[in-house]
Design a protein around this motif. Structure first.
Motif, short mmCIF file in Angstrom:
data_model
loop_
_atom_site.label_atom_id
_atom_site.label_comp_id
_atom_site.label_asym_id
_atom_site.label_seq_id
_atom_site.Cartn_x
_atom_site.Cartn_y
_atom_site.Cartn_z
N THR A 15 0.68 -1.15 -0.07
CA THR A 15 0.04 -0.02 -0.01
C THR A 15 0.80 1.14 -0.03
N TRP A 16 2.26 1.03 -0.33
CA TRP A 16 3.11 2.43 -0.31
C TRP A 16 2.47 3.25 -1.44
N THR A 50 1.33 -2.57 5.09
CA THR A 50 1.21 -1.19 5.20
C THR A 50 2.21 -0.69 6.18
N TYR A 54 3.69 5.45 5.60
CA TYR A 54 2.62 5.49 4.56
C TYR A 54 1.67 6.51 4.71
N ALA A 59 -2.61 5.44 5.02
CA ALA A 59 -2.58 4.16 4.27
C ALA A 59 -3.38 3.12 5.40
N GLU A 60 -2.95 3.23 6.50
CA GLU A 60 -3.47 2.13 7.55
C GLU A 60 -4.83 2.51 7.74
N THR A 79 2.16 -4.39 9.55
CA THR A 79 2.58 -2.84 9.65
C THR A 79 3.76 -2.91 10.15
#
Length: 265
Positions: A15-16, A50, A54, A59-60, A79
């Protein structure tokens, strides 16, 4: 394949740059990214990677919203804590903040994002083990650790094992095959491969294209299939079409001859 006693997919999803970049949130494409993550999960990919960095944690938040429509027990969320938060109290605060943003009861796998030589690793590992004791995280691991650092981290654990090392690994950067991957394999540590598509470069690899024609696969699918033999690759996609292409890496295997040919690129 099992990780932390949970069945995980052979490929994960990164998810970067979803919801922003380096510590900087961007809310303009939230719905699009939530839908993409949902689509990925609906297609059987349950590993979502994630980090607190990010989008400065956004993103989280997107991951947390996306997984709400699914059974949390069937999702594996990874994460990571940033290296300036590796002191005992800072790390615990980071984990709790990530948990809140993910809107979850626990984190499946919590990783040290990058090592930080200015903070004693012993202090960091002690905090990581506390998080497992408290049920905040299920398993602990590292990212971007070489063999020497990984050995050191392993020697410092008192109660729980280091279960994963997330590293850059792709057909253009196979240096990990020389030492860190064999070390991880000997010690039952899963390798998670970030930048598995070499930031898009695999699309232009003529050898991968040539091999792919034999299997009716794209260079992207061939590249991922190669990595799957020794790692869990975590590609990112921003369209459903790209997700579908990624999924085409599953359900077949490169021959040993083709695998060896790619290993020599």
């Amino acid at each position: 394949m099992k990780l932390c006693n949970k069945e995980v997919s052979q490929i994960g999803f990164g998810t970067w740059k979803m919801g922003g970049g380096y510590w900087s949130p961007d809310y303009s494409n939230d719905n699009k990214y939530i839908e993409i993550i949902k689509y990925v999960i609906s297609k059987g990919v349950n590993v979502i990677d994630t980090a607190e960095m990010y989008g400065g944690g956004h993103a989280e938040e997107l991951v947390g919203k996306a997984v709400k429509d699914f059974d949390r027990e069937s999702i594996f969320i990874i994460t990571k804590v940033w290296p300036n938060h590796l002191r005992y109290d800072d790390l615990i605060k980071s984990a709790k903040d990530s948990l809140r943003r993910l809107d979850s009861k626990y984190i499946d796998l919590y990783l040290i994002h990058w090592p930080n030589s200015s903070i004693p690793l012993e202090e960091t590992i002690r905090a990581m083990e506390y998080l497992v004791d408290q049920g905040i995280v299920n398993c602990i691991g590292v990212s971007n650790f070489d063999v020497m650092l990984l050995e050191r981290a392993m020697s410092l654990t008192k109660k729980y094992e280091i279960v994963a090392n997330e590293i850059e690994y792709n057909v253009d950067n196979k240096t990990a095959e020389r030492d860190i991957i064999p070390f991880c394999e000997r010690n039952n540590i899963k390798v998670i491969a970030y930048s598995p598509l070499s930031r898009g470069n695999v699309k232009n690899n003529t050898i991968l294209e040539e091999i792919g024609r034999k299997y009716g696969k794209t260079s992207v699918q061939v590249a991922l299939n190669y990595l799957m033999r020794r790692s869990i690759p975590i590609p990112k996609a921003s369209t459903k079409e790209h997700v579908d292409e990624i999924l085409g890496a599953l359900g077949w295997n490169l021959s040993n001859d083709d695998y060896d040919r790619i290993s020599k690129i």
